[in-house]
Design an enzyme around this catalytic site. Structure first.
Site, PDB file in Angstrom:
ATOM      1  N   GLN A  20     -29.065   1.182   5.498  1.00  0.00           N
ATOM      2  CA  GLN A  20     -27.876   2.018   5.579  1.00  0.00           C
ATOM      3  C   GLN A  20     -28.117   3.256   4.732  1.00  0.00           C
ATOM      4  O   GLN A  20     -28.769   3.190   3.685  1.00  0.00           O
ATOM      5  CB  GLN A  20     -26.633   1.267   5.108  1.00  0.00           C
ATOM      6  CG  GLN A  20     -26.176   0.201   6.105  1.00  0.00           C
ATOM      7  CD  GLN A  20     -24.973  -0.584   5.626  1.00  0.00           C
ATOM      8  OE1 GLN A  20     -25.081  -1.357   4.686  1.00  0.00           O
ATOM      9  NE2 GLN A  20     -23.835  -0.381   6.278  1.00  0.00           N
ATOM     10  N   SER A  21     -27.578   4.391   5.148  1.00  0.00           N
ATOM     11  CA  SER A  21     -28.021   5.678   4.616  1.00  0.00           C
ATOM     12  C   SER A  21     -27.560   5.953   3.199  1.00  0.00           C
ATOM     13  O   SER A  21     -28.275   6.599   2.434  1.00  0.00           O
ATOM     14  CB  SER A  21     -27.550   6.813   5.535  1.00  0.00           C
ATOM     15  OG  SER A  21     -28.117   6.669   6.824  1.00  0.00           O
ATOM     16  N   THR A  22     -26.382   5.511   2.809  1.00  0.00           N
ATOM     17  CA  THR A  22     -25.841   5.856   1.501  1.00  0.00           C
ATOM     18  C   THR A  22     -25.287   4.609   0.821  1.00  0.00           C
ATOM     19  O   THR A  22     -25.025   3.591   1.470  1.00  0.00           O
ATOM     20  CB  THR A  22     -24.710   6.893   1.622  1.00  0.00           C
ATOM     21  OG1 THR A  22     -23.620   6.326   2.374  1.00  0.00           O
ATOM     22  CG2 THR A  22     -25.208   8.151   2.328  1.00  0.00           C
ATOM     23  N   GLN A  25     -21.922   3.668   2.275  1.00  0.00           N
ATOM     24  CA  GLN A  25     -21.974   2.856   3.484  1.00  0.00           C
ATOM     25  C   GLN A  25     -22.265   1.396   3.158  1.00  0.00           C
ATOM     26  O   GLN A  25     -21.711   0.500   3.782  1.00  0.00           O
ATOM     27  CB  GLN A  25     -23.041   3.414   4.430  1.00  0.00           C
ATOM     28  CG  GLN A  25     -22.704   4.756   5.029  1.00  0.00           C
ATOM     29  CD  GLN A  25     -23.766   5.237   5.996  1.00  0.00           C
ATOM     30  OE1 GLN A  25     -24.708   4.526   6.306  1.00  0.00           O
ATOM     31  NE2 GLN A  25     -23.614   6.467   6.475  1.00  0.00           N
TER      32      GLN A  25
END
Length: 424
Positions: A20-22, A25
């Site tokens: 997941q990107s961040t 998230q």
């Protein structure tokens, strides 16, 4: 579709890549993470007995500007031939840039690894599948670029109206209707006006800081607390004073886009750094006189020009020399560390000019003597630090402005030992 998975694939392990990107998230979107971990059961249903999950990249962007240890381990495993399949929820989980995606597809074709997502199974050795994988990678990168462009344009258009909420410096607050107002605390207002008035009189950020410290004047600072922010008081340092002098919001202006991101290549990898200051002419949005402030816009522009002129270590006008009677004033630097040398002329009864190297000023303005070059004697009360530099002053012949670490002693060279050595 399962015909693409052969017995040779099943003999090797299946890799399930989770990302997941961040960090937001990871915290706020657990359902996406559950769907990705569920790929382990799908791999077992396809016949893989050994399934390994790679989830080191949770909270790391796949745009190519961040190090992804999990993705690097995946590439290493695929390249070694130990993997038979790579499973991901979609192509964007594996990479948001075509370079990483193409590298994975190329390795998969060489080591005969199949790629599996929620749409199907793809064999990079097949021309049609490889074409489709290439399109998936391009579309993933295009989607990310489009989302970023749309988000930035929306923020810029809202900022042009002066309506985009931005973090405010201490001394400014948002009112009940969302408008930017002066802090109602009179003490905070007086402290900020004092800094601006002192800079108008003294013309130097450091001199303002020293004046405030001599008078034991504290400056307001913002502390982030649960549910908002609060104002605290701290001893003045260079950064706090400089932030008050150079912040355009104190001039009643609304600005957006004062910094930019820069992209470089470091060790063969793309690196993006943010927070690089732009010149005033390159700010994206500038609305002078947007609201009442602590000073007007012309005064702020003059203050900004003064601080830029005072930044002697940076390129720009008035940097070739500082004037005065000293020889080469402002032009000499230490060959070892690059800091500017101070050229001082002593009284006639002294031994001559002296070049001294001082440590960079600490945030509270304190400076210490690091080294002495030339024929001048180190005076009482001045401290030399032998851990950093060493300089040898020879009275018989001129010497270059440089450290002499590693050179033989005067006794070893057969020279008289009457000269002094200043430790740096």
């Amino acid at each position: 579709m399962q015909a693409k998975i052969t017995a040779k694939h099943l003999e090797r392990m299946a890799l399930v890549y989770v990302r997941q990107s961040t960090a937001g998230q990871v915290q706020d979107h657990p359902e996406s993470r559950r769907r990705q971990y569920a790929l382990v059961e799908i791999a077992r249903e396809l016949g893989f007995r050994r399934v390994e999950t790679i989830d080191e990249d949770l909270g790391v962007s796949g745009s190519g500007f961040s190090e992804r240890p999990g993705f690097q381990r995946l590439l290493t495993t695929v390249g070694s031939g130990a993997a038979g399949a790579v499973l991901a929820l979609e192509a964007s989980r594996l990479a948001r840039n075509d370079r990483d995606w193409s590298h994975l597809v190329e390795l998969g074709a060489i080591t005969k690894v199949v790629l599996i997502d929620h749409d199907g199974i793809y064999d990079p050795c097949l021309v049609n599948d490889r074409l489709l994988l290439g399109l998936k990678g391009i579309m993933s990168e295009f989607e990310m670029a489009t989302l970023r462009q749309r988000a930035h344009e929306a923020k810029r258009v809202k900022a042009q109206r002066g309506e985009l909420p931005l973090p405010l410096p201490v001394g400014l607050v948002y009112g009940l209707r969302g408008a930017i107002e002066l802090d109602p605390d009179v003490r905070v207002q007086q402290a900020i006006r004092l800094v601006l008035r002192l800079f108008e009189e003294l013309g130097s950020t450091r001199q303002v800081m020293l004046a405030l410290r001599r008078e034991h004047v504290a400056l307001p600072v913002t502390r982030q607390v649960k549910g908002g922010r609060e104002t605290a008081w701290a001893s003045p340092n260079y950064a706090r004073v400089h932030a008050i002098i150079t912040n355009p919001f104190y001039a009643g202006a609304y600005v957006f886009g004062r910094t930019e991101s820069r992209t470089t290549i470091v060790d063969g990898r793309i690196r993006r750094t943010s927070g690089h200051a732009r010149a005033l002419d390159h700010w994206e949005v500038v609305i002078p006189d947007h609201r009442p402030g602590y000073l007007d816009w012309p005064h702020y522009v003059r203050h900004l020009s003064m601080t830029e002129a005072n930044a002697y270590m940076k390129p720009g006008p008035r940097k070739s020399g500082r004037g005065g009677r000293s020889l080469l004033a402002g032009l000499l630097r230490c060959r070892r560390c690059g800091h500017t040398l101070q050229n001082q002329l002593w009284r006639p009864r002294e031994r001559g000019p002296r070049l001294s190297l001082h440590a960079p000023a600490s945030p509270d303005g304190q400076r210490s003597l690091r080294a002495v070059y030339g024929d001048g004697r180190r005076r009482r009360g001045q401290r030399a630090d032998s851990a950093g530099h060493r300089a040898d002053r020879d009275r018989r012949r001129p010497r270059s402005v440089a450290s002499s670490r590693g050179r033989p002693s005067r006794a070893a060279r057969g020279a008289p030992t009457g000269g002094r050595t200043g430790a740096l």
